[in-house]
Design a protein around this motif. Structure first.
Motif, short mmCIF file in Angstrom:
data_model
loop_
_atom_site.label_atom_id
_atom_site.label_comp_id
_atom_site.label_asym_id
_atom_site.label_seq_id
_atom_site.Cartn_x
_atom_site.Cartn_y
_atom_site.Cartn_z
N GLU A 1 6.85 10.41 3.07
CA GLU A 1 6.41 11.31 4.13
C GLU A 1 6.15 10.50 5.39
N LEU A 2 6.54 11.07 6.53
CA LEU A 2 6.36 10.38 7.80
C LEU A 2 4.89 10.46 8.24
N LEU A 3 4.31 9.33 8.61
CA LEU A 3 2.92 9.28 9.06
C LEU A 3 2.79 9.10 10.56
N ASP B 1 0.82 -1.22 0.00
CA ASP B 1 0.00 0.00 0.00
C ASP B 1 0.86 1.27 0.00
N LEU B 2 2.15 1.12 -0.32
CA LEU B 2 3.11 2.23 -0.43
C LEU B 2 3.54 2.77 0.93
N THR B 3 3.23 2.07 2.01
CA THR B 3 3.77 2.46 3.31
C THR B 3 5.09 1.72 3.55
N VAL B 4 5.95 2.36 4.32
CA VAL B 4 7.25 1.78 4.65
C VAL B 4 7.40 1.82 6.17
N LEU B 5 7.69 0.68 6.78
CA LEU B 5 7.92 0.61 8.22
C LEU B 5 9.43 0.61 8.46
N LEU B 6 9.87 1.52 9.33
CA LEU B 6 11.30 1.66 9.63
C LEU B 6 11.55 1.30 11.09
N ALA C 1 18.68 4.61 6.15
CA ALA C 1 17.37 4.40 5.55
C ALA C 1 16.50 5.64 5.70
N LYS C 2 16.61 6.31 6.85
CA LYS C 2 15.82 7.52 7.10
C LYS C 2 16.20 8.62 6.11
N ASN D 1 9.64 2.66 18.47
CA ASN D 1 10.51 1.69 17.79
C ASN D 1 10.27 1.54 16.30
N ILE D 2 9.07 1.84 15.84
CA ILE D 2 8.73 1.68 14.43
C ILE D 2 8.12 2.98 13.90
N HIS D 3 8.72 3.56 12.88
CA HIS D 3 8.16 4.73 12.22
C HIS D 3 7.50 4.28 10.91
N THR D 4 6.36 4.91 10.61
CA THR D 4 5.62 4.58 9.40
C THR D 4 5.69 5.72 8.41
N TYR D 5 6.15 5.43 7.20
CA TYR D 5 6.23 6.41 6.12
C TYR D 5 5.26 6.00 5.00
#
Length: 566
Positions: A38-40, A14-19, A29-30, A45-49
């Motif tokens: 874009e950061l959501l 779905d075009l989201t990326v978990l970091l 990676a960031k 511990n986990i950022h969602t883009y």
């Protein structure tokens, strides 16, 4: 080389990326995601883009290719990038540059790379009024006024247009920088400021440069970049900014750093309407009208002189009427300056189509590491909400709940404690609600500045703060934008505008200018625990987290109930 399953990202279909933020390669990676997504969300511990059309178009305008983006995502992905994501990246980045505006003689033409592209949108009613004739399978002739409007509408439809027509020169205005004036060392652009100017100019300063946005944090010298672009093009310039204070600051900066004099610079605001070779105006005066149905009489400023450059300061605040006027002046070079391209109204695509793509951006933390801006320690302080405010909170509607939490009297103890902790440091207390700020100012016997404060009084308070005569200043949201308070070292945010990422970034920006000594500043946001204010605070912090800032969480449970009930 890392084992693939031990990489920091998961790219989802779905075009989201978990970091995974604690991964050793997360910073690399960031840096990639900073340019293509874009950061959501930003839990610990986990950022969602999310990869968006606009983030991909800005990456393409910066020279990145779909293949390079996919290859870099693969380098950090635990599993292969889904085929659907690869297809979307190729599709959206491929559309950038697939349509080009050109001038053939006196005729404005829209040219496509292949025959199918125009077929995809030619039947859209929203753009048919801008088309004069279809010349062939790959070319349409546009009506003379349609240059900006066509770009704006096609961008909304998912077809960004490469404008290769170029710009008229405008009336000449020769001037230079005062590189050797004064007792201090000669003025010179910082390396990143020079890079920003060159990026704006483009390879040849023509159709592929001369319009777009430069994104730099507050305190990094966006005004200097604007002046340097003016100096490059040596033309009469219209500068648009947010308020009269900013108008005066621009004028002071131009006169102190260039050979232009007061005779060359005009102010166009509610109190003064003078048009000169360099004119500095407010967005408010351009959009002023007595009644809603009346025309915007001051929009004529765009045609008042033969401007060769228009500078949009704080471009993320550009009002809709100014967008419409900008659509009509696409032959004039346009420079947008901002600390964040985030718009709470979702009109980022209008900035992209009418002002131009993002030409230059430098991560805030990179500037911090180089010593150009202060190191900022960010802290969220959670405060309990006591009775009777707690009972009021649970009985209130959603909007009232947010305000009750924002005006929590228990915050006063925290404010006093922070002022004691940072005694001697110039401090700003910033908030949303005027009643709350008035109480804080009275309790602390500190001056307060709001939207009703006369301009002369505002300037007096700003000057007193800069000179160190006023160590503490209580300010409303008027201090969010374009205010030069170089010595502010501590900011205490007591309430804000719901989940505004833009506002959070601008408020932190008040304290970013370099500091003497350890070059450290402190940003506190005081939030009522277990309320809607806490939920919105997480959203407010997204942009700054994306820039690399981390909020320490401090949970306060020992606020006195007597103070909380005051």
């Amino acid at each position: 080389m890392l084992d693939q399953t031990n990489r920091p990202c998961i790219v989802q279909s779905d075009l989201t990326v978990l970091l995974e933020t604690e991964h050793p390669s997360s910073q690399e990676a960031k840096e990639l995601l900073f340019h293509v997504a874009e950061l959501l969300k930003s839990p610990a511990n986990i950022h969602t883009y999310r990869i968006t059309t606009l983030s991909l178009w800005n990456a393409a305008s910066a020279g990145m290719t779909p293949e390079a983006v996919i290859q870099e995502l693969r380098r950090f992905a635990k599993w292969d990038v889904p085929a659907k994501v690869q297809q979307q990246i190729k599709l959206w980045m491929g559309r950038y540059g697939s349509l080009k505006l050109e001038l053939q003689g006196e005729e404005l033409q829209l040219c496509a790379m292949n025959e199918t592209i125009i077929d995809e949108f030619i039947e859209e009613r929203s753009i048919q009024s801008y088309i004069d004739t279809r010349l062939d399978a790959k070319t349409v002739l546009l009506k003379g006024h349609a240059r900006g409007l066509m770009k704006q509408e096609l961008t909304r439809l998912g077809y960004p247009v490469l404008d290769a027509i170029g710009f008229h020169e405008g009336k000449s205005l020769p001037f230079g920088f005062n590189r050797g004036r004064g007792p201090s060392r000669p003025f010179a652009l910082r390396p990143y400021q020079e890079q920003a100017v060159q990026a704006f100019k483009g390879e040849d300063g023509g159709g592929y440069g001369g319009s777009g946005v430069v994104v730099l944090p507050c305190g990094a010298g966006k005004t200097v970049v604007g002046m340097a672009v003016m100096e490059q093009f040596q033309c009469e310039t219209l500068i648009l900014t947010t308020n009269v204070t900013s108008v005066r600051q621009w004028k002071t900066e131009i006169m102190s750093k260039t050979s232009l004099t007061e005779d060359d610079i005009g102010e166009y605001s509610g109190s003064c309407k003078v048009v000169k070779p360099v004119t500095i105006a407010t967005y408010q005066i351009l959009t002023h009208r007595k009644q809603k149905a009346d025309p915007f009489v001051h929009m004529q400023l765009f045609q008042e002189r033969d401007w060769g450059l228009i500078v949009y300061d704080e471009v993320h605040l550009l009002p809709a009427p100014v967008f419409r006027a900008t659509a009509e002046i696409q032959a004039t070079r346009r420079l947008g300056l901002t600390a964040t391209l985030v718009r709470e109204d979702g009109c980022e695509k209008d900035v992209f189509s009418l002002i131009g793509p993002k030409r230059y951006e430098l991560p805030w933390k990179e500037l911090e590491q180089q010593g150009w801006i202060a190191t900022v320690n960010c802290c969220e302080i959670l405060v309990p909400l006591y009775a009777p405010n707690l009972e009021l909170y649970w009985r209130a509607d959603a909007k009232s709940k947010f305000r009750i939490a924002g005006e929590n009297p228990a915050k006063m103890d925290v404010i006093r404690s922070l002022l004691e902790q940072h005694e001697g440091k110039p401090t700003l207390i910033i908030g949303q609600y005027l009643d709350q700020l008035a109480v804080i100012a009275a309790e602390l016997q500190a001056p307060i500045m709001t939207g009703t404060t006369p301009q002369a009084k505002r300037q007096e308070l700003y000057d007193g703060f800069k000179r160190g005569e006023i160590p503490l200043l209580v300010v409303s949201k008027i201090a969010n934008f374009a205010v030069d308070l170089p010595d502010a070292a501590v900011a205490i945010q007591v309430s804000g505008s719901y989940g505004s990422r833009q506002e959070e970034a601008q408020r932190l920006g008040r304290i970013l200018r370099p500091k003497a000594g350890d070059n450290t500043a402190y940003f506190y946001t005081v939030v009522s625990r277990d309320t809607k204010e806490q939920d919105f605070a997480l959203k407010r912090q997204l942009f700054l987290v994306e820039q690399g800032y981390r909020y320490d969480i401090r949970n306060i449970s020992n606020v006195t109930k007597e103070a909380a009930a005051t």
